[in-house]
Design a protein around this motif. Structure first.
Motif, short mmCIF file in Angstrom:
data_model
loop_
_atom_site.label_atom_id
_atom_site.label_comp_id
_atom_site.label_asym_id
_atom_site.label_seq_id
_atom_site.Cartn_x
_atom_site.Cartn_y
_atom_site.Cartn_z
N ILE A 46 0.84 48.91 52.96
CA ILE A 46 1.91 48.97 53.29
C ILE A 46 2.69 49.96 54.02
O ILE A 46 2.25 50.39 53.82
N PHE A 47 3.46 50.18 56.12
CA PHE A 47 3.56 51.66 56.18
C PHE A 47 4.71 52.01 56.27
O PHE A 47 5.60 51.03 56.67
N GLU A 48 5.27 52.61 55.71
CA GLU A 48 6.10 53.57 55.50
C GLU A 48 6.02 54.27 56.38
O GLU A 48 5.54 55.38 56.48
N TYR A 49 7.58 54.94 57.75
CA TYR A 49 6.76 56.01 58.82
C TYR A 49 8.89 56.35 59.71
O TYR A 49 8.87 54.57 59.17
N ASN A 50 8.96 57.06 59.69
CA ASN A 50 10.29 57.04 61.05
C ASN A 50 10.39 56.36 61.83
O ASN A 50 9.49 56.34 62.83
#
Length: 177
Positions: A46-50
């Motif tokens: 899972i890649f979480e970012y703005n």
């Protein structure tokens, strides 16, 4: 195709890349983060970012080393990307925003090859290895499947081969019709 077990979905581990720091520039050593984990086929990254300031690009080894964003294998830009690992090998990810990869926003995910059983026990199916579980599918979320790096055959034969490999990995007998 017939399966000899009850209908169950094999679930891998879920890893949030960078843990609490998520996918960002500075503040985390992604090399160190990845080296402390044993990734396997079926795991989900899972890649979480703005998404206004970052993205995720899957690239080849040389592009990873040089932070080259010109020819990515895949690009993700949702801000919450789930990617299922479908085969062993190295998976290289970088941020495509100017200077981010050079600043350390890159990760090499090494997926280990699980040894195939050499002999099927008289019960008909190999036993599950201790680090894998058979469990209900996780809550629905968009998941991109990634295939092993390198050349692959075209058409359905790759999918049938992958299904057979996953079935063997988890001790499920598969009969191709």
């Amino acid at each position: 195709m017939a399966v000899s077990r009850s209908p169950a979905t094999v679930a891998g581990e879920v890893y949030k890349v960078g843990d609490a720091a998520a996918w960002t520039i500075g503040g985390i050593d992604y090399h160190q983060w990845a080296s402390c984990r044993a990734f396997h086929v079926g795991d989900i990254l899972i890649f979480e970012y703005n998404p206004e300031g970052h993205n995720v690009m899957r690239v080849g080894r040389e592009d990873y080393k040089s932070c080259n964003t010109a020819s990515p294998i895949a690009t993700y830009a949702s801000g919450n990307d789930s990617i299922r690992i479908m085969g062993p090998g190295h998976y290289y990810y970088i941020c495509g925003f100017e200077g981010h990869c050079q600043g350390g926003q890159k990760v090499d995910i090494r997926v280990f090859k699980v040894p195939q059983p050499t002999e099927v026990p008289s019960g008909g199916s190999p036993a599950l290895s201790p680090h894998h579980t058979v469990a209900p599918a996780p809550a629905p979320a968009p998941v991109s499947d990634i295939s092993p790096p390198g050349p692959s055959p075209s058409g359905g034969s790759r999918r049938l081969g992958a299904l057979r490999d996953v079935a063997l990995l988890f001790g499920i007998s598969v009969f191709l019709v």
